[in-house]
Design an enzyme around this catalytic site. Sequence first.
Site, PDB file in Angstrom:
ATOM      1  N   LYS A  86       0.813  -1.221   0.000  1.00  0.00           N
ATOM      2  CA  LYS A  86       0.000   0.000   0.000  1.00  0.00           C
ATOM      3  C   LYS A  86       0.845   1.269   0.000  1.00  0.00           C
ATOM      4  O   LYS A  86       0.460   2.284  -0.570  1.00  0.00           O
ATOM      5  CB  LYS A  86      -0.948  -0.008   1.194  1.00  0.00           C
ATOM      6  N   GLU A 108     -10.008   7.076   2.958  1.00  0.00           N
ATOM      7  CA  GLU A 108     -10.936   6.115   3.540  1.00  0.00           C
ATOM      8  C   GLU A 108     -10.137   4.905   3.978  1.00  0.00           C
ATOM      9  O   GLU A 108      -9.070   4.638   3.424  1.00  0.00           O
ATOM     10  CB  GLU A 108     -11.955   5.691   2.473  1.00  0.00           C
ATOM     11  N   SER A 377       1.814  -9.756  -0.979  1.00  0.00           N
ATOM     12  CA  SER A 377       1.453  -8.335  -0.915  1.00  0.00           C
ATOM     13  C   SER A 377       1.706  -7.715   0.444  1.00  0.00           C
ATOM     14  O   SER A 377       1.898  -6.508   0.554  1.00  0.00           O
ATOM     15  CB  SER A 377      -0.009  -8.136  -1.321  1.00  0.00           C
TER      16      SER A 377
HETATM   17  C1  LIG Z   1      -5.121  -3.947   1.232  1.00  0.00           C
HETATM   18  C2  LIG Z   1      -4.421  -5.199   0.947  1.00  0.00           C
HETATM   19  C3  LIG Z   1      -4.757  -5.989  -0.178  1.00  0.00           C
HETATM   20  C4  LIG Z   1      -5.910  -5.680  -1.100  1.00  0.00           C
HETATM   21  O1  LIG Z   1      -5.798  -4.527  -1.847  1.00  0.00           O
HETATM   22  P1  LIG Z   1      -5.510  -4.522  -3.417  1.00  0.00           P
HETATM   23  O2  LIG Z   1      -5.801  -3.125  -3.810  1.00  0.00           O
HETATM   24  O3  LIG Z   1      -6.430  -5.512  -4.067  1.00  0.00           O
HETATM   25  O4  LIG Z   1      -4.095  -4.883  -3.592  1.00  0.00           O
HETATM   26  C5  LIG Z   1      -4.000  -7.130  -0.426  1.00  0.00           C
HETATM   27  N1  LIG Z   1      -2.985  -7.494   0.381  1.00  0.00           N
HETATM   28  C6  LIG Z   1      -2.645  -6.766   1.485  1.00  0.00           C
HETATM   29  C7  LIG Z   1      -1.510  -7.235   2.332  1.00  0.00           C
HETATM   30  C8  LIG Z   1      -3.347  -5.605   1.800  1.00  0.00           C
HETATM   31  O5  LIG Z   1      -2.999  -4.890   2.886  1.00  0.00           O
END
Ligand SMILES: *Cc1c(COP(=O)(O)O)cnc(C)c1O
Length: 413
Positions: A86, A108, A377
């Site tokens: 993020k 948000e 992610s």
């Molecule tokens: C917020 C989040 C997501 C989902 O958001 P995307 O916009 O679909 O990437 C995925 N993985 C993690 C670790 C997150 O914090």
Amino acid sequence: MRNTGYYSQFGGAFIPEILVPTFDELETAYLEAKDDPSFWEEYLTLMSTYSCRATPITRLDNLSEQLGGASIYCKREDLNHTGAHKVNNVMGQGLLTKRMGKTRVIAETGAGQHGVATATMAAKFGFDCTIYMGAHDVARQRPNVFWMEQMGAEVIAVTEGSQTLKDAINEAFRDWVSNMDNTHYALGTACGPHPFPEMVSWFQSIIGTEAREQMLERTGNLPSRVYACVGGGSNAMGLFSGFFDDEEVELVGVEAGGRGRGAGEHAARLAYDDATIGVAQGYKTFFLQNRDGQMQDTHSVSAGLDYVGVSPILSHLHETKRVRFEAATDDDVVAAMQRTVRNEGLIPALESSHAFAQAYAEAPMMSKDENILINMSGRADKDIFTVADAIEDPKWREFIIDKAKGYQKGVNQ
Ligand SMILES: *Cc1c(COP(=O)(O)O)cnc(C)c1O
């Protein structure tokens, strides 16, 4: 309605007249920044000194062997500052905010991860910061609210509607309408009105650009398949965009299968066929909605994947079949996370574990000379309450009860 930002029939900018100049200003700033090589250089310097770019790729040696098929690699977005991808988007929008001469950011947040990232960026750049969060989420996500407030952000608990993410988005737009002169709305994913889907994807493309180079350098080949979880779609767009031109690379997006099929049980907008095309929150895409266009409840073990809409760019790539969409159930996701922790010592967030679950299901059927790449992610520190509950760890339960008792004593003394 402006006639820009369409990906076949998806996207657009369905915004109130009063916000049109602000969106124009943002689009202009974004396009100028994109044209200016010194902007991307400044971004790379910021990300390599403040976060952890370039993030490495790691081969899952033990699981590749156990599963007996393709070699499994993951891209380590968990090593970023604040623990997920993020921050790539938020820091980019921070630089853009500075470029536009604005001094305040709003955002948000649902689970609070995007709120923490935005509050971090505001503290670093010296911006004022207000975070809108559904009152239910404020109650559920105290650790994130705590850090946002420590970083100087004002966290506003939204008591409208269902008191969750979509109500927080509506309030953030309301704030923006009254404060456009000095305020930028740092939207958190590749959704919303144009130019957000494209701009957020651009900042996240740093993931795919690095990953493609790293796979070539490390293995001499491109991966056969790449996997990313899909909430709003920003980490998926980021990774996939590195491989759009490589037709031989299959792109797999993994959504929240929750408790399985059935309205309200999951958040799979593209993998299942429950979602329909509609316009909401300023853009056109597939939404989980009923026949009257009322947004449906969603469920996922991971707070970051339970959004009702999805990136309009991914809806387009679903229709053109460039991306294959699958869904992983809560049970499979928790099992995939435990398996990764136990065998590799890596702790993927519940969101990311969706991509791991799907990859683990497919890898054994692939050949040993193929490579696959999973986007990790984020990391799972934030998920400790959910995971410990899900696996019913008795020692964790004891710890929580003891903590509560300690507080009780404090109050009674
Ligand atoms: C917020 C989040 C997501 C989902 O958001 P995307 O916009 O679909 O990437 C995925 N993985 C993690 C670790 C997150 O914090």
